[in-house]
Motif scaffolding. Structure first.
Motif, mmCIF file in Angstrom:
data_model
loop_
_atom_site.group_PDB
_atom_site.id
_atom_site.type_symbol
_atom_site.label_atom_id
_atom_site.label_comp_id
_atom_site.label_asym_id
_atom_site.label_seq_id
_atom_site.Cartn_x
_atom_site.Cartn_y
_atom_site.Cartn_z
ATOM 1 N N ASP A 193 0.806 -1.225 0.000
ATOM 2 C CA ASP A 193 0.000 0.000 0.000
ATOM 3 C C ASP A 193 0.839 1.275 0.000
ATOM 4 O O ASP A 193 0.296 2.375 -0.118
ATOM 5 C CB ASP A 193 -0.992 0.006 1.167
ATOM 6 N N SER A 194 2.163 1.140 0.120
ATOM 7 C CA SER A 194 3.015 2.322 -0.001
ATOM 8 C C SER A 194 3.329 2.645 -1.461
ATOM 9 O O SER A 194 3.829 3.731 -1.771
ATOM 10 C CB SER A 194 4.327 2.118 0.766
ATOM 11 N N LEU A 195 3.039 1.709 -2.364
ATOM 12 C CA LEU A 195 3.322 1.898 -3.788
ATOM 13 C C LEU A 195 2.058 2.031 -4.625
ATOM 14 O O LEU A 195 2.005 2.829 -5.566
ATOM 15 C CB LEU A 195 4.155 0.727 -4.318
ATOM 16 N N PHE A 196 1.034 1.246 -4.300
ATOM 17 C CA PHE A 196 -0.177 1.212 -5.115
ATOM 18 C C PHE A 196 -1.259 2.075 -4.465
ATOM 19 O O PHE A 196 -1.843 1.702 -3.448
ATOM 20 C CB PHE A 196 -0.665 -0.229 -5.284
ATOM 21 N N PHE A 197 -1.506 3.226 -5.057
ATOM 22 C CA PHE A 197 -2.515 4.159 -4.570
ATOM 23 C C PHE A 197 -2.993 4.986 -5.759
ATOM 24 O O PHE A 197 -2.311 5.080 -6.785
ATOM 25 C CB PHE A 197 -1.945 5.062 -3.466
ATOM 26 N N PRO A 198 -4.169 5.601 -5.668
ATOM 27 C CA PRO A 198 -4.736 6.295 -6.831
ATOM 28 C C PRO A 198 -4.093 7.653 -7.078
ATOM 29 O O PRO A 198 -3.631 8.325 -6.159
ATOM 30 C CB PRO A 198 -6.214 6.441 -6.460
ATOM 31 N N ASP A 199 -4.069 8.027 -8.325
ATOM 32 C CA ASP A 199 -3.597 9.337 -8.745
ATOM 33 C C ASP A 199 -4.229 9.613 -10.103
ATOM 34 O O ASP A 199 -4.637 8.681 -10.805
ATOM 35 C CB ASP A 199 -2.070 9.363 -8.838
ATOM 36 N N ASP A 200 -4.295 10.867 -10.470
ATOM 37 C CA ASP A 200 -4.918 11.197 -11.748
ATOM 38 C C ASP A 200 -4.055 10.795 -12.934
ATOM 39 O O ASP A 200 -4.548 10.602 -14.034
ATOM 40 C CB ASP A 200 -5.219 12.699 -11.818
ATOM 41 N N GLY A 201 -2.746 10.668 -12.727
ATOM 42 C CA GLY A 201 -1.879 10.240 -13.802
ATOM 43 C C GLY A 201 -1.743 11.288 -14.894
ATOM 44 O O GLY A 201 -2.110 12.453 -14.745
ATOM 45 N N VAL A 202 -1.211 10.851 -16.022
ATOM 46 C CA VAL A 202 -0.956 11.745 -17.150
ATOM 47 C C VAL A 202 -2.156 11.747 -18.084
ATOM 48 O O VAL A 202 -2.706 10.697 -18.419
ATOM 49 C CB VAL A 202 0.307 11.296 -17.918
ATOM 50 N N VAL A 203 -2.576 12.937 -18.499
ATOM 51 C CA VAL A 203 -3.677 13.056 -19.452
ATOM 52 C C VAL A 203 -3.157 12.746 -20.850
ATOM 53 O O VAL A 203 -2.180 13.331 -21.309
ATOM 54 C CB VAL A 203 -4.293 14.468 -19.407
ATOM 55 N N ASN A 275 9.219 -3.838 -11.961
ATOM 56 C CA ASN A 275 9.159 -3.938 -10.513
ATOM 57 C C ASN A 275 7.855 -3.310 -10.029
ATOM 58 O O ASN A 275 7.096 -2.724 -10.807
ATOM 59 C CB ASN A 275 10.387 -3.294 -9.858
ATOM 60 N N SER A 276 7.575 -3.417 -8.752
ATOM 61 C CA SER A 276 6.280 -2.969 -8.234
ATOM 62 C C SER A 276 6.067 -1.478 -8.436
ATOM 63 O O SER A 276 4.962 -1.034 -8.764
ATOM 64 C CB SER A 276 6.168 -3.326 -6.748
ATOM 65 N N ASP A 281 3.169 2.913 -11.246
ATOM 66 C CA ASP A 281 3.163 4.130 -12.075
ATOM 67 C C ASP A 281 2.384 3.903 -13.366
ATOM 68 O O ASP A 281 1.645 4.785 -13.821
ATOM 69 C CB ASP A 281 4.596 4.548 -12.397
ATOM 70 N N LEU A 282 2.558 2.722 -13.963
ATOM 71 C CA LEU A 282 1.835 2.405 -15.193
ATOM 72 C C LEU A 282 0.330 2.352 -14.943
ATOM 73 O O LEU A 282 -0.463 2.906 -15.713
ATOM 74 C CB LEU A 282 2.327 1.069 -15.748
ATOM 75 N N LEU A 283 -0.069 1.710 -13.855
ATOM 76 C CA LEU A 283 -1.495 1.567 -13.564
ATOM 77 C C LEU A 283 -2.152 2.912 -13.265
ATOM 78 O O LEU A 283 -3.315 3.140 -13.628
ATOM 79 C CB LEU A 283 -1.693 0.613 -12.383
ATOM 80 N N ARG A 284 -1.439 3.810 -12.618
ATOM 81 C CA ARG A 284 -2.036 5.110 -12.298
ATOM 82 C C ARG A 284 -2.369 5.911 -13.552
ATOM 83 O O ARG A 284 -3.226 6.797 -13.509
ATOM 84 C CB ARG A 284 -1.102 5.900 -11.373
ATOM 85 N N GLY A 285 -1.705 5.608 -14.653
ATOM 86 C CA GLY A 285 -2.017 6.283 -15.907
ATOM 87 C C GLY A 285 -2.906 5.464 -16.818
ATOM 88 O O GLY A 285 -2.995 5.741 -18.016
ATOM 89 N N THR A 286 -3.577 4.460 -16.254
ATOM 90 C CA THR A 286 -4.376 3.520 -17.045
ATOM 91 C C THR A 286 -5.865 3.807 -16.887
ATOM 92 O O THR A 286 -6.331 4.161 -15.804
ATOM 93 C CB THR A 286 -4.063 2.072 -16.605
ATOM 94 N N ASP A 287 -6.605 3.637 -17.971
ATOM 95 C CA ASP A 287 -8.048 3.863 -17.945
ATOM 96 C C ASP A 287 -8.834 2.610 -17.581
ATOM 97 O O ASP A 287 -9.915 2.703 -16.991
ATOM 98 C CB ASP A 287 -8.515 4.356 -19.322
ATOM 99 N N LEU A 288 -8.295 1.435 -17.931
ATOM 100 C CA LEU A 288 -9.053 0.203 -17.725
ATOM 101 C C LEU A 288 -8.102 -0.986 -17.718
ATOM 102 O O LEU A 288 -7.125 -1.017 -18.470
ATOM 103 C CB LEU A 288 -10.089 0.033 -18.848
ATOM 104 N N VAL A 289 -8.396 -1.965 -16.860
ATOM 105 C CA VAL A 289 -7.671 -3.236 -16.852
ATOM 106 C C VAL A 289 -8.629 -4.330 -17.308
ATOM 107 O O VAL A 289 -9.711 -4.500 -16.729
ATOM 108 C CB VAL A 289 -7.117 -3.558 -15.451
ATOM 109 N N LEU A 290 -8.240 -5.032 -18.365
ATOM 110 C CA LEU A 290 -9.007 -6.189 -18.849
ATOM 111 C C LEU A 290 -8.313 -7.455 -18.378
ATOM 112 O O LEU A 290 -7.091 -7.574 -18.476
ATOM 113 C CB LEU A 290 -9.095 -6.184 -20.376
ATOM 114 N N PHE A 291 -9.103 -8.425 -17.909
ATOM 115 C CA PHE A 291 -8.524 -9.626 -17.309
ATOM 116 C C PHE A 291 -9.242 -10.875 -17.811
ATOM 117 O O PHE A 291 -9.995 -11.526 -17.071
ATOM 118 C CB PHE A 291 -8.644 -9.536 -15.779
ATOM 119 N N PRO A 292 -9.008 -11.275 -19.079
ATOM 120 C CA PRO A 292 -9.724 -12.429 -19.643
ATOM 121 C C PRO A 292 -9.067 -13.776 -19.365
ATOM 122 O O PRO A 292 -9.280 -14.741 -20.100
ATOM 123 C CB PRO A 292 -9.699 -12.119 -21.139
#
Length: 419
Positions: A193-203, A275-276, A281-292
């Motif tokens: 939880d020290s690494l994964f938290f919400p942010d608006d990210g890059v537009v 790495n984590s 950082d990648l996820l914070r700039g992501t709009d959607l995660v697909l998990f099929p």
């Protein structure tokens, strides 16, 4: 308390990156001493983590040979002896470390070692996930396959199930074997939880979809490519599969499929390992995660995505993932390309506001953050220690004499083979 966390891939991706290390960090931050014990093949090593004060030990057949050359001609020539040598090394290290709790993260490296190692020195917690007996890996008959080996061992004070579905399945095993139900607990895996938290990210001008998995067939990446091909006709998108590449032939097939679908410019593969911090950082700039994916034992990538406030689209046919169904940000669909496309199109068209991302992250944090899981683990272990102390006095003194101990282990194996 002093914890020894045992895993087969502490220094790699998967459970090492996403599960063992976050729990170790949380325990350490709470003031507990932590020893990471890596039982994957390799030479002996002992290091200290650069960011925290927990120690890392690597044990296995090679470290046994470095200390005990007499083993070479006697046992090392037979591959099936290697788990015994690793079990011997594991017990030697555990008996020399001042630990109160052994937490074993089961996986393909640990299983043969664990079934041979008499882990009797400290309170032992075994995490059942990853044994290949998860109920969605072949049904109940697979679950019961190792019941005599796993469930009936009195030395394991806590048997932790990482998913609610597994907990219910294993509870039936407990009832059939008339075992103490208090030993079986639901203890989910956790994220940092020290690494994964919400942010608006890059537009960005283009929408971004991420699939945080390694590249091999059971992850069903070809379905993601078909969804991408249809979404690309609706809106400009970038799709990222985070890797690593486990199956090169499958990766080659996926590249050919991208060319056939005309989406090579829209799809990217990370060929190394993130790495984590990089993944967060990648996820914070992501709009959607697909998990099929076709098969999951827990789905740590789903938890990490939600912790960053990213909505996740899941199929409805994986039992282990049902524990996420009620969480904010989780959307469940049939395993049909058009169903994925329709829901993904709607989600991409209505992005979450920052306060909505925070609400998604807060809910998953309350259940799956490493801080919360570590706290619950400590409570469970203290209760187990109290029970054990009532049953018998703990003897923390004495080390195994190396050669007689390993001889006795191999003698037991020879007796078993003769019968």
């Amino acid at each position: 308390m002093r914890f020894g966390l045992v895993s087969g891939n502490i220094n790699f991706a998967g459970s090492g990156r996403s599960i063992v290390i976050p729990l170790a960090k949380a325990l350490n931050k709470a003031g507990h001493e932590v020893y990471l014990i890596d039982v994957s093949p390799g030479l002996s090593s002992h290091t200290t983590d650069s960011e925290t004060s927990f120690h890392v030990f690597k044990v296995g057949p090679f470290s046994a040979l470095l200390r005990q050359p007499w083993l070479v001609g006697k046992y090392f020539t037979k591959t099936k002896r290697l788990p015994w040598m690793t079990a011997y090394e594991l017990n030697r290290v555990l008996h020399k470390l001042p630990i109160d709790v052994v937490y074993v993260f089961s996986n393909v490296h640990v299983l043969p070692v664990l079934l041979r190692a008499p882990l009797e020195r400290a309170i032992t917690v075994i995490n059942l996930i990853g044994f290949g007996i998860s109920p969605d890996r072949g049904g109940p008959e697979n679950t019961f396959r190792f019941q005599s080996e796993i469930f009936s061992r009195p030395m394991w004070e806590i048997q932790a199930c990482a998913t609610e579905f597994e907990y219910k399945a294993y509870k039936r095993v407990y009832e059939e074997l008339l075992l103490d139900p208090r030993k079986l607990q639901f203890m989910p895996h956790s994220y940092d939880d020290s690494l994964f938290f919400p942010d608006d990210g890059v537009v960005r001008d283009r929408k971004q979809i991420v699939y945080p998995v390694a590249v091999y067939p059971r992850k069903n990446i070809e379905m993601l490519l078909e969804v991408t091909a249809k979404l690309a006709n609706i809106t400009p998108i970038d799709v990222i599969i985070t890797g690593p590449i486990v199956d090169q032939n499958y990766f080659n097939y996926l590249q050919d499929r991208c060319i056939e679908l005309g989406i090579s410019q829209s799809v990217s593969f990370f060929k190394g390992r993130l790495n984590s911090g990089q993944l967060a950082d990648l996820l914070r700039g992501t709009d959607l995660v697909l998990f099929p994916s076709f098969q999951e034992t827990f789905g740590i990538g789903i938890v990490e995505s939600l912790a960053c406030g990213v909505p996740v689209l899941l199929p409805n046919d994986i039992p282990a993932l049902r524990q996420f169904n009620s969480l904010k940000g989780v959307h469940i669909v049939d395993r049909v390309v058009d169903s994925f496309v329709e829901v993904a199109r709607n989600l991409l068209g209505t992005p979450l506001f920052h306060n909505e991302k925070v609400a998604v992250a807060d809910e998953v944090r309350q259940q799956f953050s490493n801080t919360i899981v570590a706290r619950n683990l400590v409570i469970a272990c203290r209760e187990a220690i109290a029970v054990r102390q009532k049953l018998r006095d703990l003897n923390w003194e004495g080390l195994y004499d190396d050669q007689p101990f390993v001889e006795s282990m191999f003698q037991r194996e020879r007796s078993h083979e003769s019968t």
